[in-house]
Write a protein that holds these residues in place. Structure first.
Motif, mmCIF file in Angstrom:
data_model
loop_
_atom_site.group_PDB
_atom_site.id
_atom_site.type_symbol
_atom_site.label_atom_id
_atom_site.label_comp_id
_atom_site.label_asym_id
_atom_site.label_seq_id
_atom_site.Cartn_x
_atom_site.Cartn_y
_atom_site.Cartn_z
ATOM 1 N N ILE A 110 0.968 -1.519 0.201
ATOM 2 C CA ILE A 110 -0.622 0.132 0.003
ATOM 3 C C ILE A 110 1.241 1.523 -0.104
ATOM 4 O O ILE A 110 1.345 1.896 1.187
ATOM 5 N N MET A 111 1.168 1.833 -0.941
ATOM 6 C CA MET A 111 1.966 2.414 -1.508
ATOM 7 C C MET A 111 1.797 4.494 -0.981
ATOM 8 O O MET A 111 0.803 4.827 -1.714
ATOM 9 N N ASP A 112 1.536 4.369 0.548
ATOM 10 C CA ASP A 112 0.794 5.642 0.708
ATOM 11 C C ASP A 112 2.306 6.930 1.664
ATOM 12 O O ASP A 112 3.144 6.447 1.843
ATOM 13 N N GLY A 113 1.472 8.130 0.921
ATOM 14 C CA GLY A 113 2.429 9.506 1.843
ATOM 15 C C GLY A 113 2.982 9.978 0.860
ATOM 16 O O GLY A 113 4.060 11.271 1.326
ATOM 17 N N LEU A 131 0.749 -3.790 -6.221
ATOM 18 C CA LEU A 131 1.176 -2.248 -6.007
ATOM 19 C C LEU A 131 -0.364 -1.577 -5.591
ATOM 20 O O LEU A 131 -1.157 -1.784 -6.714
ATOM 21 N N PHE A 132 -0.985 -1.084 -4.744
ATOM 22 C CA PHE A 132 -2.367 -0.134 -4.352
ATOM 23 C C PHE A 132 -1.437 0.925 -5.298
ATOM 24 O O PHE A 132 -1.403 1.745 -4.401
ATOM 25 N N ALA A 133 -2.193 1.580 -6.207
ATOM 26 C CA ALA A 133 -1.906 2.591 -6.786
ATOM 27 C C ALA A 133 -2.985 3.598 -6.929
ATOM 28 O O ALA A 133 -2.297 5.109 -6.126
ATOM 29 N N PHE A 134 -4.508 3.254 -6.716
ATOM 30 C CA PHE A 134 -5.817 4.499 -7.099
ATOM 31 C C PHE A 134 -6.583 2.973 -6.652
ATOM 32 O O PHE A 134 -6.806 2.343 -7.037
ATOM 33 N N SER A 135 -7.468 3.582 -5.005
ATOM 34 C CA SER A 135 -8.110 3.113 -4.986
ATOM 35 C C SER A 135 -9.767 4.201 -4.595
ATOM 36 O O SER A 135 -10.123 4.796 -5.712
ATOM 37 N N GLU A 173 -11.802 4.375 -3.792
ATOM 38 C CA GLU A 173 -13.066 5.695 -2.840
ATOM 39 C C GLU A 173 -11.542 6.475 -2.747
ATOM 40 O O GLU A 173 -11.921 7.149 -2.348
ATOM 41 N N ASN A 174 -10.286 6.991 -3.974
ATOM 42 C CA ASN A 174 -9.726 8.067 -4.360
ATOM 43 C C ASN A 174 -10.506 9.078 -5.225
ATOM 44 O O ASN A 174 -10.077 9.994 -5.764
ATOM 45 N N TRP A 175 -11.591 8.074 -5.783
ATOM 46 C CA TRP A 175 -12.350 8.899 -6.892
ATOM 47 C C TRP A 175 -12.632 9.883 -6.614
ATOM 48 O O TRP A 175 -13.423 10.810 -6.912
ATOM 49 N N GLN A 176 -12.767 10.200 -4.776
ATOM 50 C CA GLN A 176 -12.977 11.375 -4.149
ATOM 51 C C GLN A 176 -12.817 11.785 -3.760
ATOM 52 O O GLN A 176 -12.814 13.279 -3.217
ATOM 53 N N ARG A 177 -11.570 12.470 -4.414
ATOM 54 C CA ARG A 177 -9.998 13.203 -4.062
ATOM 55 C C ARG A 177 -10.575 14.344 -5.054
ATOM 56 O O ARG A 177 -11.720 14.329 -6.323
ATOM 57 N N PRO A 178 -10.250 15.829 -4.946
ATOM 58 C CA PRO A 178 -10.674 16.730 -5.244
ATOM 59 C C PRO A 178 -10.337 16.756 -7.262
ATOM 60 O O PRO A 178 -8.504 15.812 -7.410
ATOM 61 N N ILE A 193 2.957 -4.150 2.940
ATOM 62 C CA ILE A 193 4.068 -3.557 3.257
ATOM 63 C C ILE A 193 3.258 -1.986 3.486
ATOM 64 O O ILE A 193 2.260 -2.067 2.686
ATOM 65 N N ARG A 194 2.425 -1.560 3.983
ATOM 66 C CA ARG A 194 2.216 0.040 4.130
ATOM 67 C C ARG A 194 3.309 0.923 4.430
ATOM 68 O O ARG A 194 4.153 0.512 5.729
ATOM 69 N N THR A 195 3.063 1.884 3.616
ATOM 70 C CA THR A 195 4.450 2.851 3.998
ATOM 71 C C THR A 195 3.404 3.826 4.573
ATOM 72 O O THR A 195 2.369 4.298 4.693
ATOM 73 N N GLN A 239 -1.490 2.568 10.159
ATOM 74 C CA GLN A 239 -1.870 0.927 10.578
ATOM 75 C C GLN A 239 -3.361 0.319 9.668
ATOM 76 O O GLN A 239 -3.968 0.478 10.817
ATOM 77 N N ARG A 240 -3.342 0.340 8.961
ATOM 78 C CA ARG A 240 -4.685 0.049 8.009
ATOM 79 C C ARG A 240 -4.729 -0.299 6.612
ATOM 80 O O ARG A 240 -4.086 -0.167 5.923
ATOM 81 N N LEU A 241 -5.921 -1.733 6.476
ATOM 82 C CA LEU A 241 -5.490 -1.953 4.932
ATOM 83 C C LEU A 241 -6.257 -0.979 3.826
ATOM 84 O O LEU A 241 -6.066 -1.617 2.796
ATOM 85 N N SER A 242 -7.519 -0.175 4.684
ATOM 86 C CA SER A 242 -8.264 0.549 3.650
ATOM 87 C C SER A 242 -8.917 -0.002 2.163
ATOM 88 O O SER A 242 -8.480 0.188 0.866
ATOM 89 N N ASN A 243 -9.060 -1.204 2.685
ATOM 90 C CA ASN A 243 -9.624 -2.328 1.442
ATOM 91 C C ASN A 243 -9.131 -2.238 0.096
ATOM 92 O O ASN A 243 -9.108 -2.798 -0.788
HETATM 93 C C1 IPE Z 1 -4.911 4.068 0.480
HETATM 94 O O1 IPE Z 1 -4.337 5.229 1.023
HETATM 95 C C2 IPE Z 1 -5.139 4.033 -1.486
HETATM 96 C C3 IPE Z 1 -3.539 3.996 -1.546
HETATM 97 C C4 IPE Z 1 -2.885 3.262 -1.560
HETATM 98 C C5 IPE Z 1 -3.538 4.155 -3.258
HETATM 99 P P1 IPE Z 1 -5.299 5.920 1.103
HETATM 100 O O2 IPE Z 1 -4.765 7.193 1.317
HETATM 101 O O3 IPE Z 1 -6.600 6.294 0.157
HETATM 102 O O4 IPE Z 1 -5.816 5.734 2.358
HETATM 103 P P2 IPE Z 1 -6.434 6.909 3.468
HETATM 104 O O5 IPE Z 1 -7.647 7.180 2.642
HETATM 105 O O6 IPE Z 1 -5.391 7.102 4.252
HETATM 106 O O7 IPE Z 1 -6.869 5.084 4.508
#
Ligand code: IPE
Ligand code: IPE
Ligand code: MG
Length: 258
Positions: A34-37, A77-81, A83-88, A203-205, A209-213
């Motif tokens: 989960i490529m986050d941050g 690799l989780f690139a776009f969820s 739920e991410n469609w709800q971003r600006p 791995i989540r960066t 500490q969550r799976l975010s679906n």
């Molecule tokens: C999860 O990250 C989705 C991707 C990495 C593509 P988010 O940043 O969208 O997850 P939340 O909102 O913190 O749970």
């Protein structure tokens, strides 16, 4: 007060760490990330979020090459969820353009490295240009047999389970399957990841500490590794550190230790 000594993994160079991982032998077959941050990485630099996403492309290259060198078979690799469609709108379109750019820049090299790319998710929501790029990279890398690279775009774990359930219901309604014949394997076979082993390591960066679906069904017995690094700072050394940590875990699968 003394600073705590660096962990052995961090004190080693990437090549030392890689050599040790290889000697140990039990490299995870499938690593999911989960490529986050990206946004926080950019904010720390007083830059727009899109700058963080762009910088994250280098980390993708690093983990693909690191996975190849370590002998990992599958990288998800989780690139776009979903739920991410709800971003600006501006952020969503920057991410879609980056997807196209990543494919345009990397597809030939991925093919040459023996990487086979699969893209999973609700691709009907992509722009025609992004959908074309996705089709192109899957076609261009079709002969890759060293590493399977699953890119999850417009993906949600629950939506994937709904999709599989609908397929099962259709099979039962058509008489191809009985309700009693629905097994875990029949469900796995209707997921995007059909044919891949389940992830051994998730791995989540960015310290979240969550799976975010992400891959809800498939990570049932994955070992979890939370890295405090923001995604653009994650590199092959960090990947090897996570693999080395994984190699010290006792995976019991509900049984008792041997
Ligand atoms: C999860 O990250 C989705 C991707 C990495 C593509 P988010 O940043 O969208 O997850 P939340 O909102 O913190 O749970
Ligand atoms: C991950 O970074 C990339 C995507 C979810 C598309 P974020 O954009 O979630 O960055 P943060 O979590 O806001 O720092
Ligand atoms: Mg995030």
């Amino acid at each position: 007060m003394c600073a705590s000594p660096p962990s052995p993994d961090m004190a080693e160079s990437s090549s030392e760490l890689l050599a040790r991982i290889r000697v140990h032998g039990a490299v995870p077959r499938h690593i999911a990330i989960i490529m986050d941050g990206n946004g926080r990485w950019a904010r720390e630099r007083h830059m727009p979020r899109a700058f963080g996403h762009r910088s994250g492309m280098k980390a993708v290259r690093e983990v693909v090459e690191g996975a190849l060198e370590a002998g990992v078979e599958w990288l998800s690799l989780f690139a776009f969820s979903q739920e991410n469609w709800q971003r600006p709108e501006t952020e969503v379109s920057a991410l879609m353009s980056l997807l196209e750019e990543y494919i345009a820049r990397e597809a030939a090299e991925l093919a040459q490295q023996g990487v086979r790319v699969y893209v999973h998710g609700d691709l009907s929501r992509l722009t025609p240009a992004a959908a074309n790029a996705v089709r192109r990279v899957m076609e261009q890398t079709v002969t890759g047999n060293r590493l399977g690279l699953n890119l999850f775009i417009s993906y949600g774990g629950r939506a994937e389970l709904v999709r599989a359930t609908r397929q099962l219901a259709a099979d039962v309604a058509a008489g191809r399957l009985t309700a009693d014949a629905i097994t875990e394997d029949e469900i796995s076979a209707r997921l995007y990841t059909a044919g891949c082993p389940d992830p051994d390591l998730l791995i989540r960066t960015s310290g979240e500490q969550r799976l975010s679906n992400f891959l809800l069904w498939q990570v049932a017995y994955a070992e979890l590794f939370i890295s405090s690094l923001y995604w653009p700072d994650f590199d092959r050394h960090a990947l090897y550190g996570a693999i080395s940590d994984f190699q010290r875990r006792d995976r019991r699968f509900g049984r008792v230790s041997t």
